[in-house]
Design an enzyme around this catalytic site. Structure first.
Site, short mmCIF file in Angstrom:
data_model
loop_
_atom_site.label_atom_id
_atom_site.label_comp_id
_atom_site.label_asym_id
_atom_site.label_seq_id
_atom_site.Cartn_x
_atom_site.Cartn_y
_atom_site.Cartn_z
N TYR A 54 32.66 27.31 13.51
CA TYR A 54 33.40 28.39 14.16
C TYR A 54 34.70 27.83 14.75
CZ TYR A 54 33.75 32.67 17.13
OH TYR A 54 34.14 33.85 17.74
N CYS A 55 35.82 28.42 14.37
CA CYS A 55 37.14 28.06 14.92
C CYS A 55 37.43 26.58 14.65
CB CYS A 55 37.20 28.40 16.40
SG CYS A 55 38.86 28.31 17.12
N ILE A 56 37.74 25.78 15.69
CA ILE A 56 38.06 24.37 15.48
C ILE A 56 36.89 23.63 14.84
CG2 ILE A 56 37.31 23.72 17.81
CD1 ILE A 56 39.49 21.60 17.83
#
Length: 602
Positions: free
Chosen positions: A335-337
């Protein structure tokens, strides 16, 4: 505690007396304010705004335009003067009628800042609002008409100009905010005292840095009313705790699933409460689910880099999940980074000939940073130099710096609006679990932060030539496992078109891309039971993003079931449910564990 109208004698004299008594309490609060500000922990000034070079370039461009096309400049200036003088004359004419009524106001009411009827009916507030809107329009026009300026610099100028416009809104000042003034009169000054108490409390909580508290922190407790899905911590190292969730079905799919959440925030965004918990929903679909709960770094993590997150994070978690379940492969979510770093891990495993990851799912994950979107104003050298100096000084990039940066992308909703309610109205922040999570941030290790910002965000090395890490040259083309990427239509952190472009560069033959409605959080935390946001799908990923969306099919409702149908095909047959502690595996703690409860410290 929210403010209430007092039940005392309501005579004007008595009210003024009690207001004077309340205002005297300011003196008692002054000592606290002086104390916290005298011990204020400072940060690099470069993080407070752009250097003067940006405005110098804008001024030079504006003057150059004036010399080359003076008529255009005069047109803009005369337009501003005309609107201002006309506005003043209308107000004067209304006043001269003797009824103290405001001139007719046809201003749009879509702006929630000006919802109080007094902004239209009261001549003073009406005048102030209209003049503010005239000034704001003039500043925007001036920026829009700057032509002799690098597009990236102009975009940055537009961002910071908008910050000035938002800051100078009359709603942000007591003397020009009818809501705050009415509340002060109703409560005989008590709202102002409570507002000052709220301000000082927020300053004390952040070592003198002003970060507006968005949620009532006393309303939530990890493991009690948020992050409540049953499970156990089954592994711990310096980087993370590994949570294995208790199954809720008799049978589970053979291939386990491990989630890597972003380490900028805490994992429980995916497990806020039962009604919207993706964690609980996945468990209820019959998966053996593991969650990585990252450590909240302190200055001793100064030299921890991206390689540590990959080696002691991703690879360690995958190794432990395989050992616990006895399986040779896992399915992974980033998720994300953490999705960006999952792509690095997949390239590394490919080059090592390691097939431990069977499939990969990316939630709002950027891998191509060529278009930096709304973050572009913060990814220039002056700001990144300031961050680097901050990390050298403190050993970490403090969570407060990141929280402030994210908040100013939506300053009216996440900074000024909450500040007005808390500091001028004296209100207690709402008991809102999402906002509580939003304020529970984490630090970033100094080395890791600069690798990410310099190498990935600024340099775009992963998508443009490859990123060197752990003795390998990592590239998106190496990623060859089946993958599913979910991006969000109005995401201002990871714009969907940029997520899409990164997926196009990956080497997998089996790719699925889903664009869900809403933003970075609400688009992902979108349970089927709510039937709130729909999603778009299109199997042709050879198209550019505009053509992809034009040819996409829209489906009402959550993307979760569609993704689960995809995941099910990658998860093998069903076996007897696996419980934490099976085969005498050591249990370290109950979920949600210890690491998630640690607040960011310096």
């Amino acid at each position: 505690m929210t403010t209430k109208t007092t039940d005392h004698d309501a005579t004007p004299e008595a009210s003024l007396s009690r207001m004077a008594e309340n205002l005297k309490k300011v003196e008692a609060l002054t000592e606290r304010l002086t104390q916290v500000m005298s011990h204020r922990q400072t940060h690099q000034q470069a993080l407070d705004g752009p250097n003067q070079e940006l405005f110098a370039k804008a001024s030079q461009s504006y003057l150059s335009e004036a010399m080359q096309n003076p008529a255009k400049l005069m047109e803009h200036q005369m337009g501003y003067w005309t609107k201002t003088i006309t506005h003043f004359m209308e107000a004067q004419q209304a006043m001269s009628k003797g009824d103290l009524s405001a001139p007719e106001d046809t201003t749009s009411t879509d702006d929630r800042r000006f919802s109080n009827p007094l902004w239209k009916s009261h001549p003073y507030f009406n005048f102030v609002k209209k003049q503010y809107l005239i000034n704001a329009e003039a500043l925007k026009t001036a920026v829009d008409n700057v032509t002799d300026m690098d597009p990236r610099e102009k975009k940055r100028l537009g961002y910071f100009s908008q910050q000035i416009i938002d800051l100078m809104s009359p709603t942000n000042f007591l003397a020009t905010n009818p809501d705050a003034l009415e509340r002060a009169v109703e409560t005989e000054g008590e709202s102002l005292i409570k507002g000052l108490e709220n301000l000082i409390s927020d300053l004390e909580a952040n070592n003198g840095e002003l970060v507006v508290k968005l949620a009532d922190e006393t309303a939530f407790e990890l493991g009690r009313n948020i992050a409540t899905t049953p499970g156990k911590v089954v592994y711990r190292n310096k980087m993370f705790e590994l949570i294995q969730y208790t199954p809720s079905t008799e049978k589970v799919y053979k291939t386990p699933l491990v989630v890597f959440p972003p380490w900028i925030n805490k994992f429980y965004i995916l497990d806020l409460k039962a009604q919207n918990s993706l964690v609980k929903w996945i468990v209820d679909q019959g998966y053996t689910l593991f969650m990585v709960s990252w450590v909240n770094p302190d200055p001793t993590y100064r030299d921890v880099g991206m390689e540590d997150y990959v080696d002691d994070g991703y690879l360690a978690a995958i190794r432990e999940v395989k050992a616990i379940t006895g399986e040779k492969q896992v399915n992974a979510i980033g998720y994300c980074i953490a999705g960006t770093t999952l792509s690095l891990t997949l390239s590394l495993l490919k080059q090592r000939g390691d097939t431990s990851i069977k499939s990969a799912t990316f939630f709002t994950a950027l891998t191509d940073f060529s278009d930096q979107g709304e973050f572009q104003p913060f990814l220039t050298d002056d700001f990144i130099d300031g961050i680097e100096a901050e990390t050298v000084d403190k050993g970490v990039l403090p969570s407060i710096i990141m929280a402030r940066t994210f908040s100013f992308l939506r300053s009216n909703d996440l900074v000024y609006g909450p500040a007005v309610k808390s500091y001028m109205m004296g209100e207690t922040p709402p008991a809102f679990d999402l906002l509580y999570w939003n304020g529970d941030g984490a630090n970033l290790p100094a080395k890791m932060a600069m690798q990410y910002l310099r190498g990935l965000c600024q340099g775009n090395k992963l998508a443009d030539g490859g990123f060197d890490l752990m003795g390998h040259h990592l590239e998106l083309g190496d990623i060859d496992v089946p993958l599913c990427a979910i991006a969000c239509e109005t995401d201002h952190i990871a714009p969907w078109k940029d997520c899409y472009r990164g997926v196009q560069m990956m080497g997998s033959k089996s790719k699925t891309f889903i664009m869900t409605q809403s933003g970075h959080i609400a688009g992902i935390v979108n349970p089927p039971s709510k039937n709130k946001y729909g999603h778009y799908t299109n199997d042709d990923l050879s198209l550019d993003h505009e053509a992809w969306l034009k040819g996409a099919k829209f489906t009402e409702g959550s993307w979760w079931p569609r993704w689960e149908a995809w995941l099910k095909k990658k998860s093998g047959a069903q076996v007897e449910a696996r419980f934490p502690g099976d085969n005498d595996w050591k249990i370290l703690a109950d979920a949600p564990g210890e690491y998630v409860a640690k607040k960011a410290k310096l």
